[in-house]
Design a protein around this motif. Sequence first.
Motif, short mmCIF file in Angstrom:
data_model
loop_
_atom_site.label_atom_id
_atom_site.label_comp_id
_atom_site.label_asym_id
_atom_site.label_seq_id
_atom_site.Cartn_x
_atom_site.Cartn_y
_atom_site.Cartn_z
N MET A 1 0.83 -1.20 0.00
CA MET A 1 0.00 0.00 0.00
C MET A 1 0.87 1.26 0.00
N VAL A 2 1.88 1.22 0.88
CA VAL A 2 2.81 2.36 0.95
C VAL A 2 3.55 2.49 -0.37
N ASP A 3 3.92 1.33 -0.89
CA ASP A 3 4.63 1.29 -2.16
C ASP A 3 3.79 1.92 -3.26
N ASN A 4 2.50 1.55 -3.22
CA ASN A 4 1.55 2.06 -4.19
C ASN A 4 1.44 3.58 -4.11
N LEU A 5 1.39 4.06 -2.87
CA LEU A 5 1.24 5.50 -2.64
C LEU A 5 2.45 6.26 -3.16
N GLU A 6 3.62 5.69 -2.87
CA GLU A 6 4.85 6.32 -3.34
C GLU A 6 4.90 6.37 -4.85
N GLN A 7 4.52 5.24 -5.42
CA GLN A 7 4.53 5.14 -6.88
C GLN A 7 3.57 6.17 -7.48
N ARG A 8 2.44 6.30 -6.81
CA ARG A 8 1.43 7.24 -7.28
C ARG A 8 1.97 8.67 -7.27
N GLN A 9 2.62 9.01 -6.15
CA GLN A 9 3.16 10.36 -6.05
C GLN A 9 4.19 10.61 -7.13
N GLU A 10 4.99 9.60 -7.38
CA GLU A 10 6.05 9.75 -8.38
C GLU A 10 5.45 9.98 -9.77
N ILE A 11 4.49 9.12 -10.11
CA ILE A 11 3.89 9.20 -11.44
C ILE A 11 3.10 10.50 -11.60
N MET A 12 2.30 10.80 -10.58
CA MET A 12 1.46 11.99 -10.69
C MET A 12 2.31 13.26 -10.74
#
Lengths: 499, 181
Positions: A1-12
């Motif tokens: 979940m944390v990984d997902n959030l980080e990835q999201r921030q990076e992409i966005m």
Amino acid sequence: MVDNLEQRQEIMGKIDQDINYINDEIQKVDKIKTKNTAPFLFILLLFSLAMLYSANNRTASTNIFSWGSLVVCGLLFIIFIFILREKEKKFKPIKKLVDELLIKMIGLLNPNLKFSQEDYVKQSIFYRSGLYTTAIRDYSGDNLIWGKLGQTNVMMSHIRAIKYEDRYYTQTIFNGIFMVAEFNKRFKGKTLVLPDIAGQSFGNIIGNWIQEINPRQEELVKLEDVEFEKKFVVYSADQIEARYILSPAIMEKLLYINEKFNGIAVSFVDNRVFIAFPSLEAYNFSIPYTQLIDKEVIWSKYEYLKNMIDIAEVITSELNLNNCIWTDMEEIMEEQQYNQTKNSSKEGEILKGSFVYITFFQAMFFSVLYGITACVVSVFLKKMAEASNNYLIENICNKGITSFIACLIAGLCIIPATNFAIRIFGFKHRIADYTAKKLSLYLLIIPTFGLLLGVCLNFDFISTILPFIVFAILALYFAARNNLMKCVEIDYKIHEPKE
Amino acid sequence: MILLIIIGIITFFLILIYNSLILKRNQVKNSFSSIDVYLKKRYDLIPNLVSVVKGYMDYEKSVLKIITDLRQRGINSNVSEDETIDIDRDLTKNIRSLWGTVENYPDLKANQQFLKLQAALNDIEDQISAARRSYNASVNEYNNAVQMFPMNIIAGLFGMKPERYFELESTEEKQVPQYRY
């Protein structure tokens, strides 16, 4: 979940600027639109109300007035449609920006892949797979991804194929992800691996018997893998070739893929593998370009595309497609290209329309059309009543039953009428039947309910129309809230598909 | 009269069963001949393979000799079916062991012609194995027919015996690779 959030921030973070830019542009166009059309709509409504009122009073002067306002309404309506067309033109550059944004997103996922939101795997390629042999009446799709994945050329998109049972009932043949990839072995014939429905529902012996009387040209192939035979039924033009393609390892992997994406159908034709995933949730997930872009939506779109590419990656790695020595995907890409040019020259069997996004605003347009049609019919009936000199008929008219019947007719006419209007004025699309059904349900039943209420309470003509308008607006609001007027992309057929 | 009808029905079924057995036996023969086609293709490639490999390999001469001998036996026109099955099994085994030893010869592994040959042989190997499985499927069908009641009575009457399967001897072939998901 944390990984997902980080990835999201990076992409966005990478596409944030683009989104803001597009939203600014959309806001600019939005302002022009509302400034132009809001008073216009108001006048149109005023005129139709005036028309209704005059139709209710039987004097010579108002009679002229009622006919005059009818003409004005018609003229205004025509201008209104022209404004709509003008507005669509203004959205064109924004569409390009949105497309670029999506291509950038795909680039972040895999730089070798190309993407087009509106395109899809062409019908001829879909037919060529041999997986679905029924004649398709409505074929559409979106989210075409193609390019090199590893060393394998792949092409995939969401496809929706529908056939008509009769005039009113449609049956979805396929709605899901469809994928084409090069296969790492060469072969001549056609081999089909279909879900074993007969065996699973009738048991082994009867199922086997049903399988043998198959209507296809290909013969039934019985493979030695028991587990595989339970899940699939294989037909092939050549017994040995089928076993050459379906080596024990491939069978094992297909079983694994089937476990993951339930109910797959695979075919091997012309050195390519065609895989259909009917179980994959493949809703029409397009980013509209007439509304402000929601970052939440963009993220779910990103995840949707990522999911698609993940599937392709599973397939290429599981089927070991990267070991391919042969490359002849160019041919199929050429076919795709050829179809596209053919379509643009209007000679193909399908002419692809551009996007229609039925916003709340456009829905108001439908309701106005609805109301005007109701008015026209009621005026006509009124004239009939005057001519008849029959007390009873006149009485019924004055009670407002006329308006009820008129609105009923208008409700029935609304979808064909809008389609007709759209076609006449040159939009290259029509409202998809399935959406139209729901839409007409909302537009018809709820206002009619309001009308009935008015009639039951014994209102006069004008006061019956008031609840109608209120309920119509409510209906539209609910329709918009339930996403019934979401993006509808339709193929507009000039000719019947050849089959 | 009734007796005649009964006899008629019985003969009719006898003919039916006999014909279906013959059909299945011919199917077995047919699929065996298609294995032969692929085996011949492989025999054609072996001399090339031997000539390419010979220059590089000093120690595995014995394997090459076995392969050449097996080929010689194979292309002989009057080999029985059972013999063909044996030759094919041995040849497959030996070619596999040859691939295993290639790891020790980096020069050979860099040779383009060798790589092409290896790819071609592997492809033919796949085709042979497909043909073998196809043969086994038809043998299975035939054997089922021969051994099941009441066909077994008629098969016994006409001296039809169950056919031999193409056994998959090498361990690599039997084992489906394990994948970790």
